[in-house]
Design an enzyme around this catalytic site. Sequence first.
Site, short mmCIF file in Angstrom:
data_model
loop_
_atom_site.label_atom_id
_atom_site.label_comp_id
_atom_site.label_asym_id
_atom_site.label_seq_id
_atom_site.Cartn_x
_atom_site.Cartn_y
_atom_site.Cartn_z
N MET A 95 0.85 -1.19 0.00
CA MET A 95 0.00 0.00 0.00
C MET A 95 0.89 1.24 0.00
O MET A 95 0.47 2.32 0.41
CB MET A 95 -0.94 -0.02 1.20
CG MET A 95 -1.90 -1.22 1.14
SD MET A 95 -3.43 -0.99 2.07
CE MET A 95 -2.79 -0.84 3.71
N GLY A 96 2.13 1.08 -0.43
CA GLY A 96 3.04 2.22 -0.50
C GLY A 96 3.64 2.56 0.85
O GLY A 96 3.66 1.73 1.76
N ASP A 123 12.20 -0.46 4.59
CA ASP A 123 13.15 -1.54 4.28
C ASP A 123 12.51 -2.92 4.33
O ASP A 123 13.03 -3.85 3.71
CB ASP A 123 14.35 -1.48 5.25
CG ASP A 123 15.30 -0.35 4.87
OD1 ASP A 123 15.09 0.28 3.80
OD2 ASP A 123 16.23 -0.08 5.64
N GLY A 124 11.41 -3.06 5.07
CA GLY A 124 10.70 -4.34 5.07
C GLY A 124 10.17 -4.65 3.67
O GLY A 124 10.38 -5.74 3.13
N HIS A 125 9.51 -3.65 3.06
CA HIS A 125 9.03 -3.85 1.68
C HIS A 125 10.20 -4.12 0.75
O HIS A 125 10.13 -4.96 -0.15
CB HIS A 125 8.33 -2.58 1.16
CG HIS A 125 7.06 -2.23 1.89
ND1 HIS A 125 6.91 -1.08 2.61
CD2 HIS A 125 5.87 -2.88 1.96
CE1 HIS A 125 5.69 -1.02 3.11
NE2 HIS A 125 5.04 -2.10 2.73
N GLY A 176 5.36 -10.18 3.81
CA GLY A 176 6.18 -10.19 5.03
C GLY A 176 5.49 -10.98 6.14
O GLY A 176 4.27 -10.96 6.27
N GLU A 177 6.32 -11.62 6.97
CA GLU A 177 5.78 -12.35 8.13
C GLU A 177 5.33 -11.40 9.22
O GLU A 177 4.69 -11.81 10.18
CB GLU A 177 6.85 -13.30 8.68
CG GLU A 177 7.08 -14.49 7.78
CD GLU A 177 8.08 -15.48 8.34
OE1 GLU A 177 8.81 -15.10 9.30
OE2 GLU A 177 8.15 -16.61 7.83
N MET A 228 9.36 -3.05 11.31
CA MET A 228 9.10 -1.98 10.34
C MET A 228 7.66 -2.05 9.84
O MET A 228 7.14 -3.14 9.57
CB MET A 228 10.07 -2.08 9.17
CG MET A 228 11.45 -1.67 9.59
SD MET A 228 12.50 -1.41 8.17
CE MET A 228 14.06 -1.17 9.04
N SER A 229 7.04 -0.89 9.74
CA SER A 229 5.65 -0.80 9.30
C SER A 229 5.41 0.61 8.77
O SER A 229 5.98 1.58 9.31
CB SER A 229 4.72 -1.05 10.50
OG SER A 229 3.42 -0.60 10.19
O1 PAF Z 1 0.13 -5.71 3.67
C1 PAF Z 1 -0.35 -4.79 2.95
O2 PAF Z 1 0.29 -3.78 2.72
C2 PAF Z 1 -1.75 -4.95 2.40
O3 PAF Z 1 -2.58 -5.60 3.29
C3 PAF Z 1 -1.78 -5.64 1.02
C4 PAF Z 1 -1.30 -7.07 1.10
C5 PAF Z 1 -0.93 -4.85 0.04
C6 PAF Z 1 -3.22 -5.66 0.48
O4 PAF Z 1 -3.72 -4.38 0.33
#
Ligand code: PAF
Length: 284
Positions: free
Chosen positions: A32-33, A37-39, A149-150, A186-187
């Site tokens: 979701m943008g 660093d987790g992404h 991610g877990e 990270m979030s």
């Molecule tokens: O984890 C997220 O960022 C969201 O739940 C996802 C998997 C992109 C779905 O909108």
Amino acid sequence: MTTPIIRTLSELRAATHAWHMAGETIGVVPTMGALHDGHLSLVAAAKAGCDRVIVTIFVNPKQFNQASDLDNYPRTEEEDARKLERFRVDAVYAPDVSQIYPDGFSTNVSVTGMTDVLCGAHRPGHFDGVATVVTKLFTQSSADKAYFGEKDFQQLMVVRRMARDLDIPIEVVGCPTIREEDGLAMSSRNLLLSDRARVKAPRLSEVMSEVADQLSQGVVFSELQADAVAKLDLAGFTSVDYFELRSCADLSMLERPTEPARLFAAAWLAGVRLIDNIDVPVAG
Ligand code: PAF
């Protein structure tokens, strides 16, 4: 290299069709943008595992159960594209709502059972929103592999179940949680923490580690739970949605880690809901 941004399903389909025709595998990283660093660790895993990589950026209205939460969700598309440059991903798919939920959209994907607990119990409709959008992203991208991610372990389980149940030919790859130096998972939501709250936030993972240590020493969970919640309260968390020991197989509650198990927690700090989970070694 500037990352190509795709806005429409028809452009996405043209690109993925050409890649598949050339015999290339496609990895998708749904986000979701507000990339951190987790992404980026998911992007690195996708680059290592696939010929082509698409990162999706879509703030999914269906998975927010409060309008204010949706409004406040950080949106940083330009910065996200800049962060992705060094990975040379093949495309960012950043559709507007009409590409995902066209007029008259009436379908809901609902995974039952495992969504009755943890975040599912506290955020009604949240996992239906996640399962619905992820189904769309899987079918729209026709990716061969998807990376999650877990940190959102329950979400990972829901997505795996959904893909299996609906025969979507995709491999769902789970990747470890990436943490700040002080242990905070990270979030994107961490951006919403004030400076004062940010200092207190790592207490969540510290308390979880302390409980995991005691479980490894044979203490039963029911003797630890209230004390853990009290420690979070003392640290400034205003409420704890859950702090539980559950099985990794089916999320059933456990008293002891006699099978692969994780501690799961969700707690509110200065108006921001933080979640985390950690592995607890199986007791001998
Ligand atoms: O984890 C997220 O960022 C969201 O739940 C996802 C998997 C992109 C779905 O909108």
